[in-house]
Design a protein around this motif. Structure first.
Motif, PDB file in Angstrom:
ATOM      1  N   GLY A 184       0.827  -1.202   0.000  1.00  0.00           N
ATOM      2  CA  GLY A 184       0.000   0.000   0.000  1.00  0.00           C
ATOM      3  C   GLY A 184       0.860   1.249   0.000  1.00  0.00           C
ATOM      4  N   GLU A 185       1.964   1.198   0.727  1.00  0.00           N
ATOM      5  CA  GLU A 185       2.900   2.326   0.732  1.00  0.00           C
ATOM      6  C   GLU A 185       3.530   2.506  -0.644  1.00  0.00           C
ATOM      7  OE1 GLU A 185       5.759   1.833   3.807  1.00  0.00           O
ATOM      8  OE2 GLU A 185       4.274   1.301   5.316  1.00  0.00           O
ATOM      9  N   LEU A 186       3.762   1.376  -1.339  1.00  0.00           N
ATOM     10  CA  LEU A 186       4.346   1.455  -2.675  1.00  0.00           C
ATOM     11  C   LEU A 186       3.416   2.200  -3.624  1.00  0.00           C
ATOM     12  CD1 LEU A 186       6.461   0.706  -4.786  1.00  0.00           C
ATOM     13  CD2 LEU A 186       5.297  -1.504  -5.059  1.00  0.00           C
ATOM     14  N   VAL A 187       2.137   1.860  -3.596  1.00  0.00           N
ATOM     15  CA  VAL A 187       1.166   2.551  -4.445  1.00  0.00           C
ATOM     16  C   VAL A 187       1.117   4.030  -4.092  1.00  0.00           C
ATOM     17  CG1 VAL A 187      -1.272   2.729  -5.046  1.00  0.00           C
ATOM     18  CG2 VAL A 187      -0.211   0.479  -4.835  1.00  0.00           C
ATOM     19  N   ALA A 188       1.150   4.337  -2.794  1.00  0.00           N
ATOM     20  CA  ALA A 188       1.120   5.734  -2.354  1.00  0.00           C
ATOM     21  C   ALA A 188       2.357   6.489  -2.822  1.00  0.00           C
ATOM     22  CB  ALA A 188       1.004   5.798  -0.832  1.00  0.00           C
ATOM     23  N   ALA A 189       3.503   5.800  -2.839  1.00  0.00           N
ATOM     24  CA  ALA A 189       4.740   6.440  -3.281  1.00  0.00           C
ATOM     25  C   ALA A 189       4.753   6.662  -4.789  1.00  0.00           C
ATOM     26  CB  ALA A 189       5.945   5.594  -2.863  1.00  0.00           C
ATOM     27  N   LEU A 190       4.137   5.758  -5.531  1.00  0.00           N
ATOM     28  CA  LEU A 190       4.126   5.877  -6.987  1.00  0.00           C
ATOM     29  C   LEU A 190       3.104   6.886  -7.491  1.00  0.00           C
ATOM     30  CD1 LEU A 190       4.416   2.111  -8.001  1.00  0.00           C
ATOM     31  CD2 LEU A 190       6.176   3.871  -8.272  1.00  0.00           C
ATOM     32  N   ARG A 191       2.024   7.085  -6.710  1.00  0.00           N
ATOM     33  CA  ARG A 191       0.928   7.925  -7.191  1.00  0.00           C
ATOM     34  C   ARG A 191       1.373   9.334  -7.578  1.00  0.00           C
ATOM     35  NH1 ARG A 191      -1.716  10.516  -9.416  1.00  0.00           N
ATOM     36  NH2 ARG A 191      -3.951  10.969  -9.380  1.00  0.00           N
ATOM     37  N   MET A 226      15.005   4.673 -10.209  1.00  0.00           N
ATOM     38  CA  MET A 226      14.074   4.408  -9.102  1.00  0.00           C
ATOM     39  C   MET A 226      14.069   5.582  -8.126  1.00  0.00           C
ATOM     40  SD  MET A 226      11.901   2.161  -8.073  1.00  0.00           S
ATOM     41  CE  MET A 226      12.422   0.732  -9.020  1.00  0.00           C
ATOM     42  N   PRO A 227      12.935   6.193  -7.862  1.00  0.00           N
ATOM     43  CA  PRO A 227      12.875   7.349  -6.965  1.00  0.00           C
ATOM     44  C   PRO A 227      13.221   6.956  -5.520  1.00  0.00           C
ATOM     45  CG  PRO A 227      10.883   7.148  -8.305  1.00  0.00           C
ATOM     46  CD  PRO A 227      11.631   5.881  -8.467  1.00  0.00           C
ATOM     47  N   GLU A 228      13.717   7.915  -4.784  1.00  0.00           N
ATOM     48  CA  GLU A 228      14.060   7.674  -3.384  1.00  0.00           C
ATOM     49  C   GLU A 228      12.835   7.268  -2.566  1.00  0.00           C
ATOM     50  OE1 GLU A 228      16.921   7.633  -1.775  1.00  0.00           O
ATOM     51  OE2 GLU A 228      18.064   8.023  -3.608  1.00  0.00           O
ATOM     52  N   ALA A 229      11.670   7.828  -2.912  1.00  0.00           N
ATOM     53  CA  ALA A 229      10.451   7.508  -2.160  1.00  0.00           C
ATOM     54  C   ALA A 229      10.128   6.021  -2.234  1.00  0.00           C
ATOM     55  CB  ALA A 229       9.276   8.315  -2.699  1.00  0.00           C
ATOM     56  N   VAL A 230      10.448   5.388  -3.361  1.00  0.00           N
ATOM     57  CA  VAL A 230      10.225   3.951  -3.512  1.00  0.00           C
ATOM     58  C   VAL A 230      11.365   3.174  -2.877  1.00  0.00           C
ATOM     59  CG1 VAL A 230       9.918   2.065  -5.167  1.00  0.00           C
ATOM     60  CG2 VAL A 230       8.872   4.297  -5.603  1.00  0.00           C
ATOM     61  N   LEU A 231      12.578   3.656  -3.050  1.00  0.00           N
ATOM     62  CA  LEU A 231      13.746   2.972  -2.494  1.00  0.00           C
ATOM     63  C   LEU A 231      13.645   2.847  -0.979  1.00  0.00           C
ATOM     64  CD1 LEU A 231      16.588   1.826  -3.272  1.00  0.00           C
ATOM     65  CD2 LEU A 231      17.498   4.063  -2.641  1.00  0.00           C
ATOM     66  N   ARG A 232      13.085   3.876  -0.325  1.00  0.00           N
ATOM     67  CA  ARG A 232      12.995   3.856   1.136  1.00  0.00           C
ATOM     68  C   ARG A 232      12.070   2.760   1.656  1.00  0.00           C
ATOM     69  NH1 ARG A 232      13.134   9.604   0.566  1.00  0.00           N
ATOM     70  NH2 ARG A 232      10.855   9.696   0.585  1.00  0.00           N
ATOM     71  N   LEU A 233      11.247   2.162   0.765  1.00  0.00           N
ATOM     72  CA  LEU A 233      10.329   1.117   1.191  1.00  0.00           C
ATOM     73  C   LEU A 233      10.980  -0.256   1.273  1.00  0.00           C
ATOM     74  CD1 LEU A 233       7.150   2.117  -0.847  1.00  0.00           C
ATOM     75  CD2 LEU A 233       7.707   2.653   1.523  1.00  0.00           C
ATOM     76  N   ILE A 234      12.224  -0.371   0.821  1.00  0.00           N
ATOM     77  CA  ILE A 234      12.911  -1.657   0.911  1.00  0.00           C
ATOM     78  C   ILE A 234      13.275  -1.907   2.363  1.00  0.00           C
ATOM     79  CG2 ILE A 234      14.945  -2.990   0.226  1.00  0.00           C
ATOM     80  CD1 ILE A 234      15.046  -1.357  -2.322  1.00  0.00           C
ATOM     81  N   PRO A 235      12.780  -2.999   2.990  1.00  0.00           N
ATOM     82  CA  PRO A 235      13.072  -3.262   4.402  1.00  0.00           C
ATOM     83  C   PRO A 235      14.562  -3.467   4.629  1.00  0.00           C
ATOM     84  CG  PRO A 235      11.269  -4.651   3.610  1.00  0.00           C
ATOM     85  CD  PRO A 235      11.891  -4.011   2.409  1.00  0.00           C
ATOM     86  N   GLN A 236      15.032  -3.098   5.821  1.00  0.00           N
ATOM     87  CA  GLN A 236      16.448  -3.244   6.129  1.00  0.00           C
ATOM     88  C   GLN A 236      16.906  -4.684   6.013  1.00  0.00           C
ATOM     89  OE1 GLN A 236      17.418  -1.518   9.892  1.00  0.00           O
ATOM     90  NE2 GLN A 236      16.533   0.470   9.401  1.00  0.00           N
TER      91      GLN A 236
END
Length: 264
Positions: free
Chosen positions: A157-164, A207-217
């Motif tokens: 869901g965060e991914l969709v929000a980041a891409l929107r 790849m935008p930073e907003a999407v990159l930040r969603l990759i879990p540690q």
């Protein structure tokens, strides 16, 4: 009464009567000298009760338990449990109808994407991106719809929000379409095609930073592995799969350099 007569009287089929005999719900009368079973009024009473209980939604095992309890205490418990089940079904049906109403509204407005039904957020993202002639873009949308229908991996869901917001950026959309086009050109290419490495690197850089930040540690240093990862890569032709593999490895490296991703 013969079996056909008692079945008609109780409002069931003769097959149902025989099945109730086999399940031990209804006593089976002795055969008379002529070879026929003769049913009495007590059989009709029990058969009618079985029919009423099954119409309420009880399974045959539950009906058997109810019939075995002469005091009727278990019937109360079973009926209360059945009432709870029906209440939960009512809630589920209400939620499904609300979801259906939203889908109907999208469909009537011409906003239901080919990948639908999907969540309203994902539908809005697809609508903002507009139609596509790219085979790989269509596949990308199918994967997003898959995650959406499954509840997705954590953070979908965060991914969709980041891409929107990115869908409203013509420059970003144009860049993505150009990269999709180059990926489409690799549909028939070999896994060692020289275009693979540079295209994978460009996808990582785009790849935008907003999407990159969603990759879990915990995933930042890992390749796409496991059963899902293998199935995911297998959905692409050989050269495209190599691009995706290189992109995933590159994104993991970017996330690691940035501190391992934004989510704990």
């Amino acid at each position: 009464m013969r079996i056909g007569e008692i079945a008609a009287l109780a409002g069931v089929t003769t097959r149902a009567v025989r099945h109730y005999h086999q399940q031990g719900l209804l006593p089976e009368p002795e055969r008379r000298a002529n070879g026929y079973r003769e049913y009495g009024l007590r059989h009709a009473v029990e058969l009618a009760r079985i029919r009423r209980l099954t119409e309420l939604g009880l399974g045959l095992a539950e009906v058997k338990d109810v019939l075995a309890d002469d005091a009727g205490r278990e019937l109360v418990e079973v009926l209360e449990e059945l009432d709870g089940d029906l209440a939960r079904q009512e809630d589920a049906i209400r939620e499904r109808r609300e979801r259906l109403a939203a889908l109907l509204e999208q469909a009537r407005a011409g906003e239901l994407p080919p990948e639908g039904p999907v969540s309203p957020d994902l539908a809005r993202l697809f609508a903002a991106l507009g139609p596509t002639d790219s085979a790989i873009a269509a596949k990308d949308r199918e994967h997003l719809a898959l995650f959406d229908s499954l509840g997705g991996p954590e953070g979908s869901g965060e991914l969709v929000a980041a891409l929107r917001p990115l869908a409203d950026d013509p420059e970003f959309v144009g860049r993505v379409e150009e990269l999709y086009g180059r990926l489409d050109e690799l549909a028939e290419a070999a896994a060692d095609d020289p275009r693979i490495a540079p295209l994978g690197d460009e996808l990582v850089a785009a790849m935008p930073e907003a999407v990159l930040r969603l990759i879990p540690q915990e995933d930042a240093g890992q390749s796409l592995g496991g059963g899902f990862g293998e199935a995911f890569l297998a959905d692409f032709p050989a050269a495209q799969a190599e691009v995706v593999r290189r992109m995933i490895a590159g994104l993991a490296e970017r996330a690691r350099r940035a501190g391992g991703g934004g989510r704990p």
